[in-house]
Design an enzyme around this catalytic site. Structure first.
Site, PDB file in Angstrom:
ATOM      1  N   SER A 147       0.829  -1.197   0.000  1.00 59.60           N
ATOM      2  CA  SER A 147       0.000   0.000   0.000  1.00 59.60           C
ATOM      3  C   SER A 147       0.874   1.261   0.000  1.00 59.60           C
ATOM      4  O   SER A 147       1.634   1.479  -0.937  1.00 59.60           O
ATOM      5  CB  SER A 147      -0.962  -0.057   1.195  1.00 59.60           C
ATOM      6  OG  SER A 147      -2.005   0.878   1.058  1.00 59.60           O
ATOM      7  N   ASP A 165     -10.230  -4.082  -4.766  1.00 59.47           N
ATOM      8  CA  ASP A 165      -9.432  -3.094  -4.055  1.00 59.47           C
ATOM      9  C   ASP A 165      -9.509  -1.779  -4.820  1.00 59.47           C
ATOM     10  O   ASP A 165      -9.285  -1.756  -6.040  1.00 59.47           O
ATOM     11  CB  ASP A 165      -7.974  -3.586  -4.004  1.00 59.47           C
ATOM     12  CG  ASP A 165      -7.012  -2.625  -3.309  1.00 59.47           C
ATOM     13  OD1 ASP A 165      -7.437  -1.552  -2.863  1.00 59.47           O
ATOM     14  OD2 ASP A 165      -5.823  -2.974  -3.223  1.00 59.47           O
ATOM     15  N   HIS A 172      -8.006  -5.268  -0.417  1.00 57.17           N
ATOM     16  CA  HIS A 172      -6.813  -4.555   0.010  1.00 57.17           C
ATOM     17  C   HIS A 172      -6.332  -5.089   1.362  1.00 57.17           C
ATOM     18  O   HIS A 172      -7.125  -5.322   2.266  1.00 57.17           O
ATOM     19  CB  HIS A 172      -7.128  -3.062   0.135  1.00 57.17           C
ATOM     20  CG  HIS A 172      -5.923  -2.212   0.338  1.00 57.17           C
ATOM     21  ND1 HIS A 172      -5.088  -1.839  -0.682  1.00 57.17           N
ATOM     22  CD2 HIS A 172      -5.400  -1.655   1.470  1.00 57.17           C
ATOM     23  CE1 HIS A 172      -4.110  -1.084  -0.209  1.00 57.17           C
ATOM     24  NE2 HIS A 172      -4.275  -0.965   1.092  1.00 57.17           N
TER      25      HIS A 172
END
Length: 319
Positions: A156, A251, A281
């Site tokens: 991320s 996601d 995610h």
């Protein structure tokens, strides 16, 4: 590289999201950065303890930097059999995230790769805005570049940092990175992509509002075309290290990750894209909780070992 995109969540992934929803935690964008950090801490406290592989060495370290030191943690699965080093940058929208919160996945990565893992506790926004996180990552690279093969890796926001460091190393010269491993990375402040619209309502862990809130806290508006803040804005991606990219189909960040994989491929960079259509995610770090996470850490570990095996070795100095 096939365009898988998203669809129905795997029942195990849905169960993980349902468990989190049952905690009644607010969205990250619902309050202040300190509120978001408390939300993260509460979600971590709800997870079972003692996840992650039992390995030979877990050691807290201090990474030298121009502003003092950066906290870090070093992982070695089997002393005497280490090949290569991976600098790991955790997720958290550049606003939250801790060494402890990503300890389990770093243990499993050390076991799966046979490499030394250095987890970097970079400075967080908004107290330390862009480029503080990149500068801390660069300081870690300078401190730990005495080993080859060397990789940067992150999930991320941490994937954003890893990608930016690969760009900076190419642009400035002097540091060689052999591999970049990007796990559903944040790469662009474009919140109008289809995956953001489709999965950004708030029931797939992070929302569109969260994404905008993260960027607002980390990157000033006049810096959002800087490729070290938004790697998808880079004018060219040639001569970057090979990339392993892991995406989740369900996601909001899926489409920007796929766009970056395609751009790298078009620039002649070797890309291994692993696109999990039924995951959300954050799935990769749910080791010990989600079967797919355990499987993917093992699979990515094999890919890293293979890549490292083809790279000349420089042994680490004694530390």
């Amino acid at each position: 590289m096939a365009d898988k995109g998203g669809g129905m969540l795997h029942p195990d992934m849905q169960a993980m999201l349902d468990r989190r929803a049952a905690l009644g935690l607010p969205g990250f964008a619902a309050g202040s950065p300190d509120d978001a950090r408390r939300t993260f801490a509460q979600s971590q406290a709800a997870l079972p303890p003692d996840r992650g592989a039992r390995i030979a060495l877990v050691e807290d370290i201090a990474i030298p930097a121009s502003h003092g030191t950066i906290a870090g943690r070093r992982y070695i699965a089997r002393p005497g059999a280490v090949r290569g080093r991976i600098l790991y940058f955790h997720g958290g929208g550049w606003v939250f995230g801790t060494l402890d919160g990503f300890d389990a996945v770093c243990r499993d990565l050390a076991h799966a790769t046979g490499a030394e893992i250095i987890s970097v506790d970079y400075r967080l926004a908004p107290e330390h805005r862009f480029p503080a996180a990149i500068d801390d990552g660069w300081a870690a690279l300078l401190a730990y570049s005495d080993v080859r093969p060397l990789a940067v890796m992150g999930d991320s926001a941490g994937g954003n940092i890893a990608a930016a460091l690969a760009l900076r190393a190419r642009d400035t010269g002097g540091l060689s990175i052999d591999l970049q491993i990007l796990l559903y990375p944040a790469l662009s402040p474009d919140f109008e992509r289809e995956s953001v619209t489709r999965y950004g309502a708030g029931d797939h862990f992070i929302s569109r509002a969260d994404l905008a809130w993260f960027w607002d806290h980390y990157v000033p508006g006049d810096q959002r075309t800087n490729p070290y803040a938004a790697p998808l804005a880079a004018a060219g991606l040639q001569n970057l290290p090979p990339a392993i990219m892991v995406l989740a189909g369900c996601d909001p960040l899926h489409d920007e990750g796929e766009a970056y994989a395609r751009a790298l491929d078009e620039a002649g960079v070797t890309v291994t894209l692993r696109d999990h259509a039924d995951m959300a995610h954050g799935f990769f770090t749910l080791v010990g909780l989600l079967k797919r996470a355990d499987e993917e850490v093992s699979a990515v570990g094999t890919l890293i070992r293979t890549q490292f095996a083809s790279t000349a070795v420089i042994q680490p100095e004694a530390r």
